[in-house]
Design an enzyme around this catalytic site. Structure first.
Site, PDB file in Angstrom:
ATOM      1  N   ILE A  61      44.617  15.687 -23.184  1.00 43.40           N
ATOM      2  CA  ILE A  61      45.386  14.530 -23.690  1.00 43.40           C
ATOM      3  C   ILE A  61      46.408  14.947 -24.744  1.00 43.40           C
ATOM      4  O   ILE A  61      47.308  14.190 -25.068  1.00 43.40           O
ATOM      5  CB  ILE A  61      44.479  13.402 -24.259  1.00 43.40           C
ATOM      6  CG1 ILE A  61      43.576  13.909 -25.390  1.00 43.40           C
ATOM      7  CG2 ILE A  61      43.671  12.749 -23.167  1.00 43.40           C
ATOM      8  CD1 ILE A  61      42.916  12.795 -26.200  1.00 43.40           C
ATOM      9  N   ALA A  83      38.701   9.910 -24.003  1.00 37.80           N
ATOM     10  CA  ALA A  83      38.634  11.360 -24.227  1.00 37.80           C
ATOM     11  C   ALA A  83      38.417  11.663 -25.701  1.00 37.80           C
ATOM     12  O   ALA A  83      39.158  11.180 -26.555  1.00 37.80           O
ATOM     13  CB  ALA A  83      39.924  12.030 -23.741  1.00 37.80           C
ATOM     14  N   THR A 134      34.259   3.766 -32.283  1.00 31.85           N
ATOM     15  CA  THR A 134      32.822   3.791 -32.557  1.00 31.85           C
ATOM     16  C   THR A 134      32.498   3.025 -33.832  1.00 31.85           C
ATOM     17  O   THR A 134      33.326   2.970 -34.751  1.00 31.85           O
ATOM     18  CB  THR A 134      32.347   5.253 -32.710  1.00 31.85           C
ATOM     19  OG1 THR A 134      31.032   5.258 -33.283  1.00 31.85           O
ATOM     20  CG2 THR A 134      33.254   6.070 -33.627  1.00 31.85           C
ATOM     21  N   ASP A 135      31.285   2.492 -33.903  1.00 36.14           N
ATOM     22  CA  ASP A 135      30.859   1.817 -35.145  1.00 36.14           C
ATOM     23  C   ASP A 135      30.684   2.818 -36.288  1.00 36.14           C
ATOM     24  O   ASP A 135      30.602   2.421 -37.455  1.00 36.14           O
ATOM     25  CB  ASP A 135      29.569   1.009 -34.917  1.00 36.14           C
ATOM     26  CG  ASP A 135      28.371   1.850 -34.491  1.00 36.14           C
ATOM     27  OD1 ASP A 135      28.510   3.084 -34.316  1.00 36.14           O
ATOM     28  OD2 ASP A 135      27.278   1.272 -34.333  1.00 36.14           O
ATOM     29  N   GLU A 136      30.659   4.123 -35.949  1.00 38.90           N
ATOM     30  CA  GLU A 136      30.446   5.127 -36.999  1.00 38.90           C
ATOM     31  C   GLU A 136      31.615   5.169 -37.986  1.00 38.90           C
ATOM     32  O   GLU A 136      31.476   5.697 -39.084  1.00 38.90           O
ATOM     33  CB  GLU A 136      30.185   6.509 -36.383  1.00 38.90           C
ATOM     34  CG  GLU A 136      28.952   6.478 -35.501  1.00 38.90           C
ATOM     35  CD  GLU A 136      28.454   7.839 -35.033  1.00 38.90           C
ATOM     36  OE1 GLU A 136      28.716   8.833 -35.698  1.00 38.90           O
ATOM     37  OE2 GLU A 136      27.789   7.863 -33.980  1.00 38.90           O
ATOM     38  N   TYR A 159      33.234  13.949 -37.200  1.00 43.88           N
ATOM     39  CA  TYR A 159      33.430  13.163 -35.975  1.00 43.88           C
ATOM     40  C   TYR A 159      33.933  11.757 -36.307  1.00 43.88           C
ATOM     41  O   TYR A 159      34.981  11.327 -35.826  1.00 43.88           O
ATOM     42  CB  TYR A 159      32.118  13.074 -35.178  1.00 43.88           C
ATOM     43  CG  TYR A 159      32.124  11.975 -34.145  1.00 43.88           C
ATOM     44  CD1 TYR A 159      32.956  12.044 -33.024  1.00 43.88           C
ATOM     45  CD2 TYR A 159      31.319  10.831 -34.287  1.00 43.88           C
ATOM     46  CE1 TYR A 159      32.987  11.019 -32.084  1.00 43.88           C
ATOM     47  CE2 TYR A 159      31.338   9.800 -33.356  1.00 43.88           C
ATOM     48  CZ  TYR A 159      32.173   9.903 -32.255  1.00 43.88           C
ATOM     49  OH  TYR A 159      32.205   8.884 -31.330  1.00 43.88           O
ATOM     50  N   LYS A 163      37.598   9.848 -35.621  1.00 40.56           N
ATOM     51  CA  LYS A 163      37.737   8.594 -34.858  1.00 40.56           C
ATOM     52  C   LYS A 163      38.425   7.526 -35.709  1.00 40.56           C
ATOM     53  O   LYS A 163      39.234   6.748 -35.214  1.00 40.56           O
ATOM     54  CB  LYS A 163      36.358   8.090 -34.395  1.00 40.56           C
ATOM     55  CG  LYS A 163      35.656   8.963 -33.367  1.00 40.56           C
ATOM     56  CD  LYS A 163      36.377   9.055 -32.042  1.00 40.56           C
ATOM     57  CE  LYS A 163      36.325   7.778 -31.237  1.00 40.56           C
ATOM     58  NZ  LYS A 163      36.952   7.951 -29.885  1.00 40.56           N
TER      59      LYS A 163
END
Ligand code: NAD
Ligand code: TYD
Length: 349
Positions: A61, A83, A134-136, A159, A163
């Site tokens: 990507i 991705a 993500t909720d993270e 990570y 995001k």
């Protein structure tokens, strides 16, 4: 006919999404762009290999020329970006690749979509860029409360920080250029085709092979488990009917401590597969660095606006998942042996 550019469609959630969409719709064409990292596996897509509405492209990507070429070749209506580098433990060891793929890759997709879709007086009719987040990105909860779409972002791991960086770039393309975008932030998914470095498939695989079941820290960290098919349904709804510029949280209403998950898997395998598998396999190990304590989502907005709710209870979903791994032992063997890496050459060359 609607044409989707799905990225990461050979990974866990992406492949479930591709299969879900092609089963549900005859008037959907999917261009599936995936780099086939260790986490991508074309075996996940064997059911749609002959489907003329599925076109697989191996690539990155971050590759501007390649992605621009896809927009030139196909009349793309929707981008759905799955991705990513997705594993927290790997991000702690190798943060750079997370910044590259998750942040710079997202920016490249946004930019290529903008170049293809922007018109003098606005945007091409009906197009949409959707970011799977993500909720993270919200950080970690205490014992009470839930993540809301308005919760400030406070990511901790490399990570989740990558995001969050990607989410901010998506927001910037909306705020600055008025680009039609949506974002979903989901909780922990589980189900078929989940790579066995993540908790649930790792537990199933280790139980079936009589290996230790590693539990980080005290085992009382909480995750909100979402069956992957419910997640795919949510994404389909948001891409089609979600309001432009909005974020939708997608959660399972299935909060469990990690040790509860471990004991559930052990009990099922013990009772149904192999009585010699017991809780003696559980091994408490050193905690993850910066381990988020609790994630929990109240998916009220997506329910009120789009009528989505998590249909699969954890009790039903976990049995379906364990059964899938029992029925697909070869998949697990390929994934863990590395043999799947040759699958592309065998099937497509
Ligand atoms: P995964 O690791 O199983 O799959 C990722 C896929 O992306 C793989 O097929 C991989 O080959 C591909 N990929 C990686 N780098 C690429 C690149 N540079 N160019 C093209 N393809 C590339 O991940 P997943 O669990 O399916 O997660 C999909 C998305 O959902 C991710 O964006 C992740 O952040 C998000 N998410 C996942 C969960 C979860 O529980 N699994 C929860 C919340 C959000
Ligand atoms: P994981 O599946 O890696 O998802 P995430 O970190 O994105 O939530 O881990 C889920 C939870 O399980 C997390 O609290 C870490 C814990 N865990 C273990 O206790 N043992 C393991 O072997 C793994 C992989 C995770």
């Amino acid at each position: 006919m609607k044409t989707y550019l799905v990225t990461g469609g050979a990974g866990f959630i992406g492949s479930n999404f591709v299969l879900y969409m092609l089963k549900k719709y005859n008037d959907v064409k999917i261009i599936n762009l995936d780099k086939l990292t260790y986490a991508g596996n074309l075996e996940n897509l064997k059911d749609v290999q002959e489907n003329p509405n599925h076109i697989f492209v191996q690539g990155d990507i971050c590759d501007k020329e390649l992605v621009t070429g896809l927009f030139e070749k196909y009349d793309i209506d929707y981008v759905v970006n799955f991705a990513a580098e997705s594993h927290v433990d790997r991000s702690i060891k190798e943060p750079e690749i997370f910044a590259n793929t998750n942040v710079l890759g997202t920016v490249n997709l946004l930019n290529c979509a903008k170049n293809a879709w922007e018109r003098e007086n606005g945007w091409k009719e009906g197009v949409r860029y959707h970011q799977v987040s993500t909720d993270e990105v919200y950080g970690s909860l205490g014992e009470t409360g839930y993540f809301m779409e308005t919760t400030p972002l406070d990511p901790h791991s490399p990570y989740s920080s990558s995001k969050a960086g990607a989410d901010f770039m998506v927001k910037a393309y909306f705020d600055t250029y008025n680009m039609p975008v949506t974002i979903t932030r989901c909780s922990n998914n589980y189900g078929p085709y989940h790579f066995p470095e993540k908790l649930i498939p790792l537990l199933i695989n280790n139980c079936l092979n009589h290996k230790d079941l590693p539990v980080y820290g005290d085992g009382l960290n909480i995750r909100d488990w979402l069956y992957v098919e419910d997640h795919c349904k949510a994404i389909d709804m948001v891409v089609r009917d979600g309001r432009v510029g909005e974020v939708y949280n997608v959660g399972g209403h299935n909060e469990r401590t990690n040790i509860q998950i471990v004991k559930t898997v052990v009990a099922y395998v013990h009772d149904n597969v192999d009585a010699s598998v017991t809780e003696e396999l559980i091994k408490y190990v050193e905690d993850r660095k910066g381990h988020d304590r609790r994630y929990g989502i109240a998916p009220d907005k997506i329910k009120e606006e789009l009528g989505w709710y998590p249909e699969t209870t954890f009790e039903v979903g976990i049995v379906k998942t364990i059964q899938w791994y029992l029925d697909n032992r070869q998949w697990m063997e390929h994934v863990t042996s590395g043999e799947y890496q040759n699958y592309y050459d065998k099937m497509y060359n």
